[in-house]
Scaffold this motif. Structure first.
Motif, PDB file in Angstrom:
ATOM      1  N   SER A  46      22.981 -23.396 -11.891  1.00  0.00           N
ATOM      2  CA  SER A  46      24.070 -22.596 -12.481  1.00  0.00           C
ATOM      3  C   SER A  46      25.377 -22.833 -11.750  1.00  0.00           C
ATOM      4  O   SER A  46      25.388 -23.006 -10.533  1.00  0.00           O
ATOM      5  CB  SER A  46      23.700 -21.107 -12.376  1.00  0.00           C
ATOM      6  OG  SER A  46      24.815 -20.286 -12.651  1.00  0.00           O
ATOM      7  N   SER A  47      26.478 -22.799 -12.487  1.00  0.00           N
ATOM      8  CA  SER A  47      27.798 -22.905 -11.865  1.00  0.00           C
ATOM      9  C   SER A  47      28.236 -21.597 -11.202  1.00  0.00           C
ATOM     10  O   SER A  47      29.248 -21.548 -10.522  1.00  0.00           O
ATOM     11  CB  SER A  47      28.867 -23.231 -12.914  1.00  0.00           C
ATOM     12  OG  SER A  47      28.653 -24.489 -13.479  1.00  0.00           O
ATOM     13  N   SER A  48      27.456 -20.541 -11.431  1.00  0.00           N
ATOM     14  CA  SER A  48      27.926 -19.210 -11.027  1.00  0.00           C
ATOM     15  C   SER A  48      27.684 -18.901  -9.556  1.00  0.00           C
ATOM     16  O   SER A  48      26.587 -19.111  -9.030  1.00  0.00           O
ATOM     17  CB  SER A  48      27.244 -18.135 -11.870  1.00  0.00           C
ATOM     18  OG  SER A  48      27.627 -16.856 -11.417  1.00  0.00           O
ATOM     19  N   ARG A  49      28.706 -18.340  -8.918  1.00  0.00           N
ATOM     20  CA  ARG A  49      28.550 -17.852  -7.544  1.00  0.00           C
ATOM     21  C   ARG A  49      27.851 -16.503  -7.537  1.00  0.00           C
ATOM     22  O   ARG A  49      27.431 -16.019  -6.487  1.00  0.00           O
ATOM     23  CB  ARG A  49      29.915 -17.711  -6.892  1.00  0.00           C
ATOM     24  CG  ARG A  49      30.587 -19.047  -6.743  1.00  0.00           C
ATOM     25  CD  ARG A  49      31.857 -18.953  -5.947  1.00  0.00           C
ATOM     26  NE  ARG A  49      32.148 -20.276  -5.450  1.00  0.00           N
ATOM     27  CZ  ARG A  49      32.967 -20.533  -4.461  1.00  0.00           C
ATOM     28  NH1 ARG A  49      33.584 -19.563  -3.841  1.00  0.00           N
ATOM     29  NH2 ARG A  49      33.173 -21.758  -4.072  1.00  0.00           N
ATOM     30  N   ASN A  50      27.762 -15.884  -8.709  1.00  0.00           N
ATOM     31  CA  ASN A  50      27.083 -14.586  -8.814  1.00  0.00           C
ATOM     32  C   ASN A  50      25.606 -14.728  -9.172  1.00  0.00           C
ATOM     33  O   ASN A  50      24.933 -13.722  -9.411  1.00  0.00           O
ATOM     34  CB  ASN A  50      27.775 -13.726  -9.882  1.00  0.00           C
ATOM     35  CG  ASN A  50      29.165 -13.288  -9.445  1.00  0.00           C
ATOM     36  OD1 ASN A  50      29.312 -12.610  -8.420  1.00  0.00           O
ATOM     37  ND2 ASN A  50      30.196 -13.680 -10.179  1.00  0.00           N
ATOM     38  N   ALA A  51      25.106 -15.973  -9.208  1.00  0.00           N
ATOM     39  CA  ALA A  51      23.715 -16.191  -9.649  1.00  0.00           C
ATOM     40  C   ALA A  51      22.689 -15.353  -8.864  1.00  0.00           C
ATOM     41  O   ALA A  51      21.832 -14.721  -9.492  1.00  0.00           O
ATOM     42  CB  ALA A  51      23.374 -17.682  -9.582  1.00  0.00           C
ATOM     43  N   PRO A  52      22.758 -15.311  -7.513  1.00  0.00           N
ATOM     44  CA  PRO A  52      21.754 -14.507  -6.798  1.00  0.00           C
ATOM     45  C   PRO A  52      21.787 -13.033  -7.205  1.00  0.00           C
ATOM     46  O   PRO A  52      20.737 -12.393  -7.336  1.00  0.00           O
ATOM     47  CB  PRO A  52      22.146 -14.682  -5.318  1.00  0.00           C
ATOM     48  CG  PRO A  52      22.893 -15.987  -5.292  1.00  0.00           C
ATOM     49  CD  PRO A  52      23.646 -16.032  -6.591  1.00  0.00           C
ATOM     50  N   PHE A  53      22.996 -12.496  -7.427  1.00  0.00           N
ATOM     51  CA  PHE A  53      23.140 -11.087  -7.816  1.00  0.00           C
ATOM     52  C   PHE A  53      22.549 -10.854  -9.207  1.00  0.00           C
ATOM     53  O   PHE A  53      21.825  -9.875  -9.449  1.00  0.00           O
ATOM     54  CB  PHE A  53      24.627 -10.707  -7.778  1.00  0.00           C
ATOM     55  CG  PHE A  53      24.904  -9.250  -8.065  1.00  0.00           C
ATOM     56  CD1 PHE A  53      24.197  -8.242  -7.433  1.00  0.00           C
ATOM     57  CD2 PHE A  53      25.897  -8.894  -8.976  1.00  0.00           C
ATOM     58  CE1 PHE A  53      24.464  -6.904  -7.699  1.00  0.00           C
ATOM     59  CE2 PHE A  53      26.173  -7.563  -9.249  1.00  0.00           C
ATOM     60  CZ  PHE A  53      25.457  -6.563  -8.606  1.00  0.00           C
ATOM     61  N   ILE A  54      22.820 -11.797 -10.144  1.00  0.00           N
ATOM     62  CA  ILE A  54      22.294 -11.660 -11.514  1.00  0.00           C
ATOM     63  C   ILE A  54      20.765 -11.723 -11.491  1.00  0.00           C
ATOM     64  O   ILE A  54      20.086 -10.900 -12.119  1.00  0.00           O
ATOM     65  CB  ILE A  54      22.879 -12.763 -12.426  1.00  0.00           C
ATOM     66  CG1 ILE A  54      24.385 -12.585 -12.574  1.00  0.00           C
ATOM     67  CG2 ILE A  54      22.202 -12.748 -13.799  1.00  0.00           C
ATOM     68  CD1 ILE A  54      25.106 -13.803 -13.173  1.00  0.00           C
ATOM     69  N   LEU A  55      20.219 -12.678 -10.737  1.00  0.00           N
ATOM     70  CA  LEU A  55      18.754 -12.813 -10.657  1.00  0.00           C
ATOM     71  C   LEU A  55      18.127 -11.540 -10.096  1.00  0.00           C
ATOM     72  O   LEU A  55      17.072 -11.092 -10.554  1.00  0.00           O
ATOM     73  CB  LEU A  55      18.372 -14.031  -9.804  1.00  0.00           C
ATOM     74  CG  LEU A  55      18.684 -15.386 -10.460  1.00  0.00           C
ATOM     75  CD1 LEU A  55      18.507 -16.522  -9.450  1.00  0.00           C
ATOM     76  CD2 LEU A  55      17.792 -15.628 -11.683  1.00  0.00           C
ATOM     77  N   GLU A  56      18.816 -10.945  -9.127  1.00  0.00           N
ATOM     78  CA  GLU A  56      18.311  -9.687  -8.557  1.00  0.00           C
ATOM     79  C   GLU A  56      18.324  -8.575  -9.606  1.00  0.00           C
ATOM     80  O   GLU A  56      17.351  -7.845  -9.775  1.00  0.00           O
ATOM     81  CB  GLU A  56      19.197  -9.310  -7.359  1.00  0.00           C
ATOM     82  CG  GLU A  56      18.807  -8.034  -6.665  1.00  0.00           C
ATOM     83  CD  GLU A  56      19.968  -7.512  -5.805  1.00  0.00           C
ATOM     84  OE1 GLU A  56      20.625  -8.316  -5.115  1.00  0.00           O
ATOM     85  OE2 GLU A  56      20.227  -6.301  -5.876  1.00  0.00           O
ATOM     86  N   ARG A  57      19.432  -8.480 -10.348  1.00  0.00           N
ATOM     87  CA  ARG A  57      19.549  -7.406 -11.355  1.00  0.00           C
ATOM     88  C   ARG A  57      18.452  -7.506 -12.412  1.00  0.00           C
ATOM     89  O   ARG A  57      17.938  -6.504 -12.884  1.00  0.00           O
ATOM     90  CB  ARG A  57      20.925  -7.453 -12.067  1.00  0.00           C
ATOM     91  CG  ARG A  57      22.147  -7.234 -11.213  1.00  0.00           C
ATOM     92  CD  ARG A  57      22.107  -5.960 -10.406  1.00  0.00           C
ATOM     93  NE  ARG A  57      21.813  -4.771 -11.196  1.00  0.00           N
ATOM     94  CZ  ARG A  57      21.358  -3.622 -10.686  1.00  0.00           C
ATOM     95  NH1 ARG A  57      21.131  -3.515  -9.397  1.00  0.00           N
ATOM     96  NH2 ARG A  57      21.125  -2.599 -11.468  1.00  0.00           N
TER      97      ARG A  57
END
Ligand code: B16
Ligand code: MG
Length: 211
Positions: free
Chosen positions: A114-125
């Protein structure tokens, strides 16, 4: 399944955060008086945060300093993360969860690209922290899609060659990145008809009937 590994895009493939991206960019563009709509938003799919901002600013009547641009990107990201906070395991479709489980049961290695820097947060959610064998995201790359770096990194972390992996994408920039890296690609959503993809998925579960 003839592929040893599958590298999934996150936004638009595993879950739908694309509407949250749109609403946050739209709020910023409206505040700055810059025309922006859903059609232009499609140009931002899979593209990094700063590159997305540059695409939006192409329609601005004035130019902005690097410092102003950094503040705009931060403003958008804060609005976006506010939306992400409302996500939960209910935002992971049952079809996606069941398909991932079936692929794992077949012994396929599973990665995020993913290009997203928020990927770890999204996966957690959405309850997928620690689920994937490998997570390559916007925090570990220098060049975002359509450059293939994130997929090449994911394949290297899986110790597989691009020819052994399938990339699943919803963005034209992502399909282009997969092709540039030498990966077969399964396209869905906005990129469904992209001719550079080897497979064209109507649903996520169709992955189970690929080769
Ligand atoms: P962030 P993907 C991409 O994720 C999004 O499609 C794209 O719209 C976004 O600008 C990019 O991530 C960067 O996201 O601001 O969270 O770092 O589709 O590659 O999973
Ligand atoms: Mg995407």
């Amino acid at each position: 399944m003839k592929y040893k590994g599958i590298i999934f895009d996150l936004d638009g493939v595993i879950c739908s955060t694309d509407e949250y991206h749109y609403l946050a960019w739209k709020a910023l563009a409206d505040r700055l008086g810059i025309p922006f709509d859903r059609e232009r938003n499609n140009l931002l799919r899979g593209v990094s945060r700063m590159d997305s901002l540059e695409i939006i600013l192409e329609k601005a009547e004035q130019s902005y300093t690097p410092k102003e641009k950094a503040a705009f990107a931060q403003e958008k990201n804060e609005l976006y993360r506010e939306s992400l906070r409302q996500m939960s395991t209910a935002d992971l479709a049952e079809e996606v969860r069941a398909t991932l489980d079936a692929l794992r049961a077949e012994g396929v290695a599973l990665a995020i690209g993913s290009s997203s820097r928020n990927a770890p947060f999204i996966l957690e959610r959405i309850g997928l922290s620690g689920f994937f064998d490998v997570v390559a995201d916007g925090n570990c790359i220098a060049q975002s899609k359509p450059h293939p770096e994130v997929f090449l990194k994911a394949a290297a972390m899986l110790a597989l060659s691009p020819a052994e992996c399938l990339v699943v994408e919803d963005a034209h920039a992502g399909v282009e990145a997969a092709a540039a890296g030498g990966f077969d690609c399964a396209a869905m959503g906005d990129a469904h008809d992209d001719a550079r993809a080897r497979w064209h998925l109507h649903s996520f579960a169709e992955l189970l009937s690929i080769g």
